[in-house]
Every structure is written in C-alpha cells, then in structure tokens.
Design an enzyme around this catalytic site. Sequence first.
Site, PDB file in Angstrom:
ATOM      1  N   ASN A 140       8.440   5.045  -4.083  1.00 57.92           N
ATOM      2  CA  ASN A 140       7.761   3.879  -4.363  1.00 57.92           C
ATOM      3  C   ASN A 140       7.081   4.059  -5.907  1.00 57.92           C
ATOM      4  OD1 ASN A 140       5.860   4.728  -3.259  1.00 57.92           O
ATOM      5  ND2 ASN A 140       5.009   2.603  -3.029  1.00 57.92           N
ATOM      6  N   PRO A 141       7.044   2.780  -5.936  1.00 59.13           N
ATOM      7  CA  PRO A 141       6.251   2.492  -7.976  1.00 59.13           C
ATOM      8  C   PRO A 141       5.146   3.666  -8.045  1.00 59.13           C
ATOM      9  CG  PRO A 141       7.698   0.775  -7.272  1.00 59.13           C
ATOM     10  CD  PRO A 141       7.571   1.606  -6.143  1.00 59.13           C
ATOM     11  N   CYS A 142       3.860   4.168  -7.422  1.00 57.35           N
ATOM     12  CA  CYS A 142       2.733   4.378  -7.039  1.00 57.35           C
ATOM     13  C   CYS A 142       3.075   5.883  -6.154  1.00 57.35           C
ATOM     14  CB  CYS A 142       1.692   3.217  -6.824  1.00 57.35           C
ATOM     15  SG  CYS A 142       1.786   1.954  -7.999  1.00 57.35           S
TER      16      CYS A 142
ATOM     17  N   GLU B 196       3.023   6.721  -3.848  1.00 60.83           N
ATOM     18  CA  GLU B 196       2.081   6.990  -2.253  1.00 60.83           C
ATOM     19  C   GLU B 196       2.955   7.196  -1.602  1.00 60.83           C
ATOM     20  OE1 GLU B 196       2.238   2.562  -2.065  1.00 60.83           O
ATOM     21  OE2 GLU B 196       2.002   4.369  -3.839  1.00 60.83           O
TER      22      GLU B 196
ATOM     23  N   PRO C 121      -1.938   1.791  -2.746  1.00 58.54           N
ATOM     24  CA  PRO C 121      -2.903   0.863  -3.339  1.00 58.54           C
ATOM     25  C   PRO C 121      -3.096  -0.337  -2.952  1.00 58.54           C
ATOM     26  CG  PRO C 121      -0.855   0.578  -5.401  1.00 58.54           C
ATOM     27  CD  PRO C 121      -0.913   1.442  -3.874  1.00 58.54           C
ATOM     28  N   THR C 122      -4.805  -1.074  -3.613  1.00 60.96           N
ATOM     29  CA  THR C 122      -4.951  -2.153  -3.071  1.00 60.96           C
ATOM     30  C   THR C 122      -5.553  -2.567  -3.679  1.00 60.96           C
ATOM     31  OG1 THR C 122      -7.215  -1.769  -1.573  1.00 60.96           O
ATOM     32  CG2 THR C 122      -5.321  -1.188  -0.429  1.00 60.96           C
ATOM     33  N   GLY C 123      -4.917  -3.194  -4.752  1.00 62.22           N
ATOM     34  CA  GLY C 123      -5.984  -3.605  -6.016  1.00 62.22           C
ATOM     35  C   GLY C 123      -6.108  -5.021  -5.701  1.00 62.22           C
ATOM     36  N   THR C 124      -5.179  -5.640  -5.277  1.00 62.83           N
ATOM     37  CA  THR C 124      -5.075  -6.969  -5.536  1.00 62.83           C
ATOM     38  C   THR C 124      -5.667  -8.169  -4.065  1.00 62.83           C
ATOM     39  OG1 THR C 124      -3.471  -7.436  -6.901  1.00 62.83           O
ATOM     40  CG2 THR C 124      -4.044  -8.882  -5.152  1.00 62.83           C
TER      41      THR C 124
END
Length: 570
Positions: A106-108, A110, A269-272
Amino acid sequence: PGMVENANISVRVSDALMQAVKDDLAWDLVFPDTADPEYDQRWDGNLKTWMAAGKPVVVHETRQAREIWDAIVESAWASAEPGVVFADRAEEFSNSWYFNPLICTNPCAEQPLPAWGVCTLGHLNLARFYDADGVGLDWDQLAESVRTAVRFLDDVVDATPYFIEENRANQERERRVGLGTMGLGELLIKLGLRYGSPEAVAFADNLYRVIAVAAYEASADLAQEKGAFPAFEAQQFLRSGFMQGMPDEVRDKVARQGIRNVTLLTQAPTGTVGTMVGTSTGIEPFYAFKYVRQSRLGLDEQYVPIAQEWRDAHPGETLPDYFVGAMDLSPEEHVRIQAAVQRWTDSSISKTANAPESYTAEETKELYELAYDLGCKGVTIYRDRSRHEQVLHVEKSEAPPPVGPEVHPVPAVISGHTYRVDTPAGTTRIVINESDGEPFEVFLLLARAGSEVQSFMEALGRIMSVFLRTDSRIPARRRLQLLAEQLQGIGGANQMGLGPRRVLSVVDALGQVLARHLNGGSHADDATPVLQAPAPRGGVMADLCPQCGSPSFIHEEGCAHCTSCGYSRC
C-alpha cells in the site's frame, strides 16, 4: 522534482541483490520480454514468479550491484525517496506464500499485498494501558483488548461493501487484517524508558510478542467458532518464516484449530488518528514536545499533553532525558526499535528514521544495511530539510570547481517570522527566516489559490532565497531592502484597501511585508508577525501545512502529516 512529488516511492530489493552488493558482483537489469504473447495476461509485477515459470526476460544493462545500491541510497539521502522494501524477506515471512504471492504494498509500504489484496486496519492506543497505580502496564487488559480488536476487524471483513469483485473474492479467500498500535512513544515516557535505548528495545520486543500471541490465539479461536480462512492449509501455513518464529503453543493451537485470518498484525501510520487523540503516532516517538498550532485566534505554541502535564507538576524544571523527540534520536536508534517490532509483526511497518541535516550519504548507506541485517522488511529515512534544497555534488575529483558566487548552505538552526497578509488572490503567508540575525530565505504560501499561482509563489521564494544566500559584498539586510523596493508598486488586475497601505497585487503585498520586516514589523494591522517561532528541540523546523497553513507539517511514519489540523499525505 516536478514529476512525482505527492507520492511515496519504494524500490523492491531482493536478497540476491543485497548479497551481490556485499560480494561486489555485477547485476543484470532485466524486465520481462514484452513481445511474449502471454505478457499482457500473465505479468503481475513479480519478476521472481515470472522467471520461475520459464518466461523470457530481456537484459537491458549490466552494472555493478554496489553502483545500483549506492544510487538508491544517495537518492534517499538527497530527497527521502525512494524507500526500500526487502521483497524476498517480505515473501519469506508471508503467511500467504504458498497461494498468494506479494506483488506490491500500500502507499506507505506497511502492508505488502497480493494482487487485488485488501487489508482491514485498526489500532490500539498503547498509552491508555498504562496503570499509574499498578505495575506500569495492564498486561491483562491489553491482551483482552487485542482479542476484542481481532474479532472486530474480522467482522469488518464481512461488513465491507466491496466495489470491485476481485477485491471481494480475494479478501473472502484470505481475510487479511492488520491490527496495529499507536502511543508507543507516550507509553515509553510514562514508563521512564528512553526511546531507542537497549531497555526500550527489550521492552518493545516483549510488548509486541504479547500482542502477537494474543492476536493469533484469538484468530485461532475464531477459526474454531466460524471456520478458518478458505485458503488455509495447516502444514503450509506453519512453514512461513513468521510462523516458524512464533512460540510453540501458538503453532500447536493453529495446527489444531486452524486460523481465521491469513495475517493479523500491521504497524500503520496513524498521523490523523494519533493527533486527534493526542498521543504519539504509530510506533514513532513524539516528533517534538512543543508545536505550533493554529486556531481561530491565530498561531500559538503548545506542548503535547504528556509534556504539559509534567511541566505543570514540575514548574521551572526541564523535561527528563527520557522525553526524547524524533530528532533527538540517532537514526540507528529508530531502526533498532523498528526491528524489535518487526519481529512480532506478520505484515510490515510504516516508520521513518529521522536524521539530522548533517547526516551523510555514507551513514545513510550503513543505516539501510543495518536495517536489512536486523530483519526489517523495509526502511525509509528522512534527513532534515532534504526536500527544501538542491543537492549538488561532484562525482569525480578531477571535475572543475564551480564557477561563480557561492551559495551558503542552510544552517542546522534558524529562526523566523511568519506574516499573514490579505491580497487580491487570497490570504498569503510569508515566512522570512534568519541566521545570526541576517535574512536568509523566504517561503511564500498563497492559501486557496490555484496550483499555477502557488507554483509561481514557490519559484519567487526560491529565487529570493538564492539571492539572499549568495556571497556578496552587499549585506543581506540591504539585499532584502532592494527586493522590497523592486516589488512594491507593481500593480495587478485587482487591488485591495485604500490609502498608502493599499495592496496593488500579490507581489506588491510581498514587497510591503519585506519592508515592514526590515522596519521591525511595524504597521501590524496590515501584516502582523503571527509568530516568531524558535527552532524546536534538535533544531528542526516543521513545514507549512498545505491545508491549514500552519507551520506544523512533519515527516514521520513514512508519511507527512499536520499536527495542527490532522491533514496527512502519503
């Protein structure tokens, strides 16, 4: 630059290439023969399976493996792209190795995925399991929450409306889910452990072992209750690299009961989400403990909650040494935590190894090779400011020296003023950075404007910055004054305001702001320095967020996200 900028790029790297790098061997650059009549039907992006099927390839070029590897690493050092995915390792440790090869991520990066692959992701906030009145971490509650989360994510597989039939068929066949975490950085602080230290690495290894065991036992229980995923074959499943590293009691339970999901664990990633709940994101440390945030009242400095709580309880004292941000750590410390978590994660991890601006290309190469040796499935580095400057280097020592004036490099620590001014094209933010009290560079952001206008603003800012940074007998402040004089008075199709402070155009507004900056920021009713932002701990400056405009856009977890409004870009 100018071609692919708003996407992450990763290069699939095989074990054979890494061995060829170590042995200094030649390497063939090959691609399937597109003239093959089965190319359009059979090529799925996986060169290994293509060649295993005896299909033809074309050798386009042969180079030294180290030359190829060095080019990848130097590009990552220069621009934070590409990341690297160790594709053979991902396949070796994949539970679906025997029926569904991994061809992409996927894009990141992971989540390694097969063709038409789908993965349902969810996250646990580890910081919420800290028990201040007990032993530090409520292990029983953590295991129970893992079991609940696995059942929840498995239910989502059935509840999801699949718009593409191939996605639905593949997901029903393997029921791939990815339970991850956020808040690891905050949890380590609560436990008094310095992120990246040997003690923190050992703790992370044990923590994620507990999560992995609980998740696999829960999925095995679901298999007994509802049935294993349709493609499950016990003997083949247990041969995966990941399952061979699981405790015997888990392997025995899967052999007896089966398992509901082909994969269970992903560190996304859990930035938001992390920003929304006020904790550290993913498995990252806090990027910094003091941020600039934007509200309806403007920009102001805030501490992350755990740092503010400590300051309130210890007024006048400095934060303890276990309060470390991303840029306080060495990139090697980032990678060692990543490797500890990867050992107990059946998919992969979105993680950024943050590095200071002074980090060299050779150090980057050593870091990438360390990540490979430690068992990571991929690695991404972000060298501070690597996307804000043109990297120039001479490959051969006999090359002639550069001709013309020298452009000063960007210093490690800078301070700046951000001005906000209304113009006929919209609200514009103008950032003027200084080094040792001298104007050094200018950034321009035109909110709610079209891309062509913003491209013009960015180009103008770069030209001005080069002019300010070029060696000259004219002092920098005088050069800024010359810019202000040249820009003021240039008219446009629309104007704003009345009297001497009338804004004739965007560039006229810029000229006025430059003049007022030189005058100490007077006439604050038109263009007020909304913040004089000191460099955060470690000398790191955040970018301007493209959505809310605040200087709080940071690079971590293989992505970039805004700590003010939650906007993310992967």
